[in-house]
Design an enzyme around this catalytic site. Structure first.
Site, PDB file in Angstrom:
ATOM      1  CD  GLU A 300       4.420  -8.610  -7.703  1.00 28.68           C
ATOM      2  OE1 GLU A 300       3.613  -7.807  -7.225  1.00 28.68           O
ATOM      3  OE2 GLU A 300       5.656  -8.408  -7.753  1.00 28.68           O
ATOM      4  CG  ASP A 375       8.891  -3.559  -9.207  1.00 29.21           C
ATOM      5  OD1 ASP A 375       8.131  -2.625  -9.495  1.00 29.21           O
ATOM      6  OD2 ASP A 375       8.738  -4.278  -8.211  1.00 29.21           O
ATOM      7  CD  GLU A 403       8.111  -1.121  -4.265  1.00 31.58           C
ATOM      8  OE1 GLU A 403       7.278  -0.704  -5.100  1.00 31.58           O
ATOM      9  OE2 GLU A 403       8.311  -2.331  -4.052  1.00 31.58           O
TER      10      GLU A 403
HETATM   11  C1  GCV Z   1       1.139  -3.387  -5.843  1.00 34.50           C
HETATM   12  C2  GCV Z   1       6.170  -4.471  -6.930  1.00 34.50           C
HETATM   13  C3  GCV Z   1       5.818  -3.967  -5.565  1.00 34.50           C
HETATM   14  C4  GCV Z   1       4.441  -4.455  -5.150  1.00 34.50           C
HETATM   15  C5  GCV Z   1       3.432  -3.974  -6.205  1.00 34.50           C
HETATM   16  C6  GCV Z   1       3.849  -4.532  -7.552  1.00 34.50           C
HETATM   17  C7  GCV Z   1       2.940  -4.047  -8.664  1.00 34.50           C
HETATM   18  O1  GCV Z   1       6.339  -5.846  -6.904  1.00 34.50           O
HETATM   19  O2  GCV Z   1       6.798  -4.360  -4.646  1.00 34.50           O
HETATM   20  O3  GCV Z   1       4.143  -3.939  -3.898  1.00 34.50           O
HETATM   21  O4  GCV Z   1       2.143  -4.387  -5.882  1.00 34.50           O
HETATM   22  O5  GCV Z   1       5.164  -4.111  -7.840  1.00 34.50           O
HETATM   23  O6  GCV Z   1       3.288  -3.075  -9.280  1.00 34.50           O
HETATM   24  O7  GCV Z   1       1.912  -4.656  -8.897  1.00 34.50           O
END
Ligand code: GCV
Length: 669
Positions: A300, A375, A403
């Protein structure tokens, strides 16, 4: 005058009436800040042995006299409680034992049943001969807290660790915060945090977001980390930091190159290695028991070894060498996609990237993987990386902050989901557990009173992953809402049923029969099954995951499709690959089916969706009913706050049902 006489009349007539009529049923005001530690000071126990926090806690709250003894032969963190004697290797073990004793006592919230000392019933205080030791050495919270005070995926206010200030700018109508390292830390709050964690056995905390700012490693912040470490240490909690892999390029390290940064972050570059060694030395000089680093690399948008055509092992080992002399560890995350294996089915990419590196990591590197391959969805099959990595140490990463499960607005108890995970990944395969924290500055810490149960359950499962979710919920309910009064016990049983059913209800009203990631973009709260945006990676778009068209729906991950099933060990590989044996809870995760496909119930796909969404909604209706009936037994503020959230959850569940059935129904006229 008028106000005065009104007041006098009130005191004379109304107050006595109120006291007489309602006091027997009233419950004292609570805001949830005390969590599950709502002990009232008793101040009558005689406690002998080493003077330590355990002694102070027991002296204040225990109903019985306690002797504390040290036994160097015992294992770290283990304790024995026998006949009013707690024995442990050191003061931390004693503290864990003390909290166990108080937990047993706290379930009845008074000393009445223990006045004569001696053994008590199974809800009460000391039972003779309790021996307990943690299953995992590493029981760690991961805070996704940013240095400007915001929290990524935080739903309970701002960070308890980092404070920012308003920059005067705004983004989409929200103020933009910037770091403000000059603000003092809130030592009192951090001590409360330490106590809460120690009470459930958590012994480590990563203080900042895995999307880490390089500034975390600057001297001013290291000094703050030291202050936190000093408060947390007496409670047995080590501090760790998330690090940005490119930190050497922007931050000075003490004693390195006159304070100049390096021009690269290539893990095989000698200067980069020297920078990390200098940084480790700088940290350990002030925090000798610093735990180590957590790393999100090449995921990411984060920098990592691929930027230099190096492997994850090259990156992790370079960091491991830097902290090794001090006993530090590196927790290297396997949550990667879109870098080395861009374009491949996202759920396969972790195995593709890490399987060939197995055995190539230093012994102080631990691969940290999310429980599912995607996720933190409400339901995922377990992540097959746990099957594919055999020679490298592994940790599971669970997400306590909800989340994708209604955030701090829905009542969803997560322990049944985590227990499901341990049914596939034997706890013995792992050396530790990490939990993405749901803690913020909100008075009740977690936003939703019932979200506290997820923090609690994480700690209890990290101590013993074989504990049943039901027993943990029972414990938490007793401690949090009290089971002192006879009438309340029935209510707590009802609440237990709500907690136990809540995760399955959430799956039903959000994404049944294997649907996944059909959330609104980025916020991950409401439904957006038609989500598509040409400007973001395809695997961020809901339509990528269900692939519905007029004929069929579902992601073919069998041998005829992406072949993700091949990453699983037997029997799961075969089981999931075959539509006749694949559990229907994973149907659309692994299989693509025509709309006319009939499930075991005899219903078509759309009929089954309708059935499940409706069931999810009626479950939440039942939760609301139960909570309404619990009103006389719950203190007003907590009741009101939970009630408002449950009403909201119900509205949301109905919205999920409507949006998803309208959308999927549109393909299947
Ligand atoms: C901290 C998902 C979440 C992100 C998070 C990522 C991760 O994509 O939406 O907010 O980033 O996981 O675990 O690194």
């Amino acid at each position: 005058m008028r106000i005065k006489s009104l007041y006098q009349n009130w005191v004379k007539w109304v107050l006595p009436f109120y006291l007489f009529t309602f006091l027997p049923f009233s419950v004292s005001a609570e805001d949830g800040h005390q969590l599950w530690l709502r002990y009232q000071p008793v101040n009558k126990a005689k406690v002998t042995g080493p003077e330590c926090i355990a002694a102070q806690e027991l002296r204040t709250y225990s109903c019985q006299d306690v002797v504390l003894t040290l036994d160097a032969a015992m294992e770290q963190d283990a304790y024995r409680i026998s006949d009013g004697v707690i024995t442990a290797k050191d003061e931390i073990g004693l503290l864990y034992g003390a909290y166990e004793l108080l937990r047993r006592q706290g379930r009845s919230l008074d000393c009445a049943r223990d006045d004569k000392g001696g053994a008590r019933d199974d809800k009460g205080g000391a039972r003779d001969d309790i021996f307990s030791k943690p299953f995992y050495k590493l029981r760690i919270l991961n805070h996704w807290d940013n240095l400007n005070g915001t929290i990524e995926r935080g739903y309970a206010g701002l960070s308890i660790f980092w404070k920012g200030k308003d920059s005067g700018k705004s983004f989409h109508g929200h103020p933009v915060f910037v770091e403000d390292p000059d603000q003092p830390i809130n030592a009192e709050l951090i001590k409360e945090y330490a106590r809460a964690n120690a009470s459930i056995g958590i012994n480590g905390t990563v203080l900042n977001n895995v999307n880490a700012s390089p500034k975390m490693l600057s001297a001013v912040y290291i000094n703050k980390v030291k202050q936190y470490a000093d408060i947390l240490r007496p409670y047995g909690i080590k501090v760790y930091l998330s690090v940005n892999f490119a930190s050497p390029m922007s931050i000075p390290a003490k004693g390195f190159n006159g304070g100049k940064p390096v021009k690269t972050a290539d893990p095989l570059n000698a200067q980069v290695k020297a920078w990390w060694k200098a940084k480790a030395k700088e940290i350990y000089a002030v925090i000798p028991d610093f735990g180590g680093f957590l790393v999100k690399a090449n995921s990411e948008g984060q920098p990592g070894p691929f930027d230099y055509k190096r492997t994850h092992a090259d990156g992790a080992n370079m960091l491991a060498d830097a902290v090794k002399p001090y006993g530090g560890i590196i927790m290297w995350r396997s949550f990667v996609y879109g870098a080395a294996h861009a374009g491949e089915d996202r759920v396969k990419q972790a195995v593709s990237e890490f399987a060939s590196l197995d055995g190539k990591f230093r012994d102080n590197v631990i691969l940290q993987s999310k429980n599912g391959p995607l996720d933190f969805q409400p339901r995922e099959p377990y992540a097959p990386i746990f099957d594919n990595i055999k020679q490298t140490k592994q940790m599971a990463e669970l997400q306590i902050t909800q989340e994708y499960l209604g955030q701090s607005r829905h009542l969803v108890y997560l322990a049944p989901m985590w227990q499901e995970f341990f049914g596939f990944v034997a706890p013995e395969k792992l050396v530790g557990i990490a939990g993405v924290a749901n803690i913020g500055l909100d008075t009740n810490w977690c936003g939703h009173h019932f979200s506290q149960a997820n923090w609690y359950a994480f700690g209890r499962l990290a101590w013993d992953p074989r504990m049943r979710s039901e027993d943990i919920a029972n414990e938490w309910l007793g401690l949090t809402f009290g089971d002192k009064e006879a009438g309340r016990q029935g209510v707590l049983e009802q609440l237990l049923s709500v907690m136990q059913r809540s995760r399955e209800a959430c799956v039903d009203y959000m994404m049944p029969i294997g649907l996944h990631h059909i959330f609104a973009f980025d916020e991950h709260y409401g439904p957006e099954p038609d989500g598509y945006n040409a400007h973001v990676p395809y695997e961020w778009c809901p339509v990528y995951y269900h692939q519905a068209n007029k004929d069929s729906i579902g992601f073919d991950r069998t041998h005829t499709g992406s072949n993700a099933t091949a990453q699983y060990r037997e029997p799961y590989c075969t089981l999931y690959d075959n539509i006749n044996t694949c559990p229907e809870r994973y149907l659309l995760w692994f299989h693509r089916v025509p709309w006319s496909y009939r499930l075991k119930s005899g219903r078509t796909v759309l009929e089954e969706m309708d059935y499940r969404y409706t069931r999810g909604v009626s479950e939440v209706e039942d939760f609301v009913r139960i909570w309404n009936e619990a009103k006389p037994y719950i203190d007003q503020q907590r009741w009101n706050e939970v009630q408002a959230r449950l009403e909201h959850q119900l509205e949301n569940a109905k919205e999920w049902k409507k949006v998803c059935l309208d959308y999927f129904g549109s393909f299947n006229k």
